[in-house]
Design an enzyme around this catalytic site. Structure first.
Site, PDB file in Angstrom:
ATOM      1  N   GLY A  11       0.972  -1.518   0.032  1.00 18.32           N
ATOM      2  CA  GLY A  11      -0.186  -0.035  -0.086  1.00 18.32           C
ATOM      3  C   GLY A  11       0.581   1.359   0.132  1.00 18.32           C
ATOM      4  O   GLY A  11       0.237   2.282   0.661  1.00 18.32           O
ATOM      5  N   ALA A  12       1.855   1.865  -0.856  1.00 24.29           N
ATOM      6  CA  ALA A  12       2.313   2.280  -0.722  1.00 24.29           C
ATOM      7  C   ALA A  12       2.880   3.249  -2.516  1.00 24.29           C
ATOM      8  O   ALA A  12       3.734   3.832  -1.948  1.00 24.29           O
ATOM      9  CB  ALA A  12       4.576   1.785  -0.635  1.00 24.29           C
ATOM     10  N   GLY A  15      -0.443   7.681   0.250  1.00 33.82           N
ATOM     11  CA  GLY A  15      -0.645   7.780   1.812  1.00 33.82           C
ATOM     12  C   GLY A  15       0.476   8.216   2.866  1.00 33.82           C
ATOM     13  O   GLY A  15       1.719   7.876   2.537  1.00 33.82           O
ATOM     14  N   ILE A  16       0.066   6.980   3.632  1.00 34.18           N
ATOM     15  CA  ILE A  16       0.852   6.636   4.956  1.00 34.18           C
ATOM     16  C   ILE A  16       2.225   5.642   4.523  1.00 34.18           C
ATOM     17  O   ILE A  16       3.498   5.980   4.968  1.00 34.18           O
ATOM     18  CB  ILE A  16       0.208   5.585   5.491  1.00 34.18           C
ATOM     19  CG1 ILE A  16      -0.431   6.961   6.575  1.00 34.18           C
ATOM     20  CG2 ILE A  16       1.391   4.875   7.087  1.00 34.18           C
ATOM     21  CD1 ILE A  16      -1.213   6.182   8.029  1.00 34.18           C
ATOM     22  N   GLY A  17       2.323   4.710   3.487  1.00 31.69           N
ATOM     23  CA  GLY A  17       2.979   4.439   2.922  1.00 31.69           C
ATOM     24  C   GLY A  17       4.050   4.963   2.161  1.00 31.69           C
ATOM     25  O   GLY A  17       5.125   4.117   2.484  1.00 31.69           O
ATOM     26  N   SER A 132      -6.221   0.477  13.537  1.00 29.51           N
ATOM     27  CA  SER A 132      -6.503   1.458  13.659  1.00 29.51           C
ATOM     28  C   SER A 132      -7.692   1.797  15.167  1.00 29.51           C
ATOM     29  O   SER A 132      -7.145   0.951  15.700  1.00 29.51           O
ATOM     30  CB  SER A 132      -7.902   1.331  12.359  1.00 29.51           C
ATOM     31  OG  SER A 132      -8.795   2.832  12.344  1.00 29.51           O
ATOM     32  N   TYR A 157     -14.910  -2.956   8.484  1.00 30.05           N
ATOM     33  CA  TYR A 157     -13.993  -2.473   9.032  1.00 30.05           C
ATOM     34  C   TYR A 157     -12.579  -2.528   9.380  1.00 30.05           C
ATOM     35  O   TYR A 157     -11.753  -2.862   9.921  1.00 30.05           O
ATOM     36  CB  TYR A 157     -13.431  -0.569   7.777  1.00 30.05           C
ATOM     37  CG  TYR A 157     -12.283   0.218   7.683  1.00 30.05           C
ATOM     38  CD1 TYR A 157     -11.098   0.124   6.979  1.00 30.05           C
ATOM     39  CD2 TYR A 157     -11.877   0.152   9.432  1.00 30.05           C
ATOM     40  CE1 TYR A 157     -10.092   0.346   7.417  1.00 30.05           C
ATOM     41  CE2 TYR A 157     -10.996   1.605   9.745  1.00 30.05           C
ATOM     42  CZ  TYR A 157      -9.908   1.219   8.803  1.00 30.05           C
ATOM     43  OH  TYR A 157      -8.696   1.974   8.653  1.00 30.05           O
TER      44      TYR A 157
END
Length: 284
Positions: A11-12, A15-17, A132, A157
């Site tokens: 997931g890079a 966003g965060i990744g 989360s 989620y």
């Protein structure tokens, strides 16, 4: 002298990744990016000059291929950051027959970790899960992980993020003695493209608030959200952080959900996940 690591981040492509990849690359580590979008993944890889792999976590065959590519290219993996995930719209089945939220957030990273296990053990690796807050997560039913009896996007989620915590704890329990360390963390309310596919009114409201300059102040930047991932990835388990724990703002935090402490649930989730991914793993 700082030890430079081989760090795989899923997931890079944004966003965060992507923020974590930029910081870790700047600090001199070998960063390997995995993303769903070929264009976005290629853009981050080109920007940083790093290797990248494209894999769609709604397809477990893609996960198996990613694991094979990583195993072939990297005899040592010091950190696996299972960061890919998301909240989606109406209940949707993947090509593998699983509910999309469950597969992308839990089952796919579970399978990836399983397929890389030999390399991770040999590398004495750290496995990090982006989770989360699970304060409002309802009961996880191991007989209905696809939420067929009652589907709600927010609950699905939340359940998947709680499953990330349970997976972390069970991975620690089963393999810490073999050299693996594991941690999960809550990055806070981060301003990213998260929930772009969600149709739930409350998520639409959150995204509208985030789009407002004043409302944006309530959210962290991707760089701030990535801070804990970077800290855990660069840190030394047993020295800087404790294996099996859940972190928020670089501190061990007790998840606000009693299910997070249910060892039988963690064990049952692991065993059920093994059953569901059996066709994608080599026979022992």
């Amino acid at each position: 002298m700082d030890i430079k690591k081989v760090i795989v981040i899923t997931g890079a492509s944004g966003g965060i990744g992507a923020a974590a990849a930029r910081q870790l690359h700047a600090d001199g580590h070998t960063v390997v990016i995995a993303g769903r979008s070929p264009e976005r993944t290629r853009a981050v890889c080109t920007e940083l000059g790093v290797d990248g792999h494209v894999a769609d976590f709604t397809r477990l065959d893609d996960v198996a291929r990613l694991a094979a590519e990583l195993t072939s290219a990297y005899p040592r993996i010091d950190v696996l950051a299972n960061n890919a995930g998301g909240m989606f719209g109406p209940q949707t089945r993947t090509v593998d027959g699983f509910e999309k939220t469950f597969q992308v957030n839990h089952l796919a990273p579970f399978l990836l970790t399983q397929l890389l296990l030999d390399t991770l053990i040999a590398s004495r690796a750290s496995v990090i899960q982006t989770s989360s807050t699970v304060r409002f997560t309802k009961k996880i039913d191991l007989t209905d992980l696809d939420h067929d009896r009652h589907f709600d996007a927010v609950h699905a989620y939340g359940a998947a993020k709680l499953e990330n915590i349970l997976f972390t704890q069970e991975l620690h329990r089963r393999y810490h003695a073999d050299g693996i360390s594991a941690a999960s963390f809550y990055p806070g309310n981060v301003l990213t493209n998260f929930g772009a596919e969600a149709t739930k009114p409350v998520i639409r409201l959150v995204r509208r608030v985030a789009a407002n300059p004043l409302g944006r102040r309530l959210f962290s930047t991707p760089e701030q959200g990535a801070d804990q991932l970077v800290w855990l990835a660069q840190g030394t388990p047993g020295v800087d952080w404790e294996s099996g724990a859940y972190y928020f703002r670089r501190a061990i935090t007790r998840p606000s959900n009693a299910q997070a402490f249910d060892e039988s649930l963690a064990r049952g989730l692991w065993e059920r996940s093994q059953q569901l991914t059996a066709g994608k793993r080599p026979t022992p």
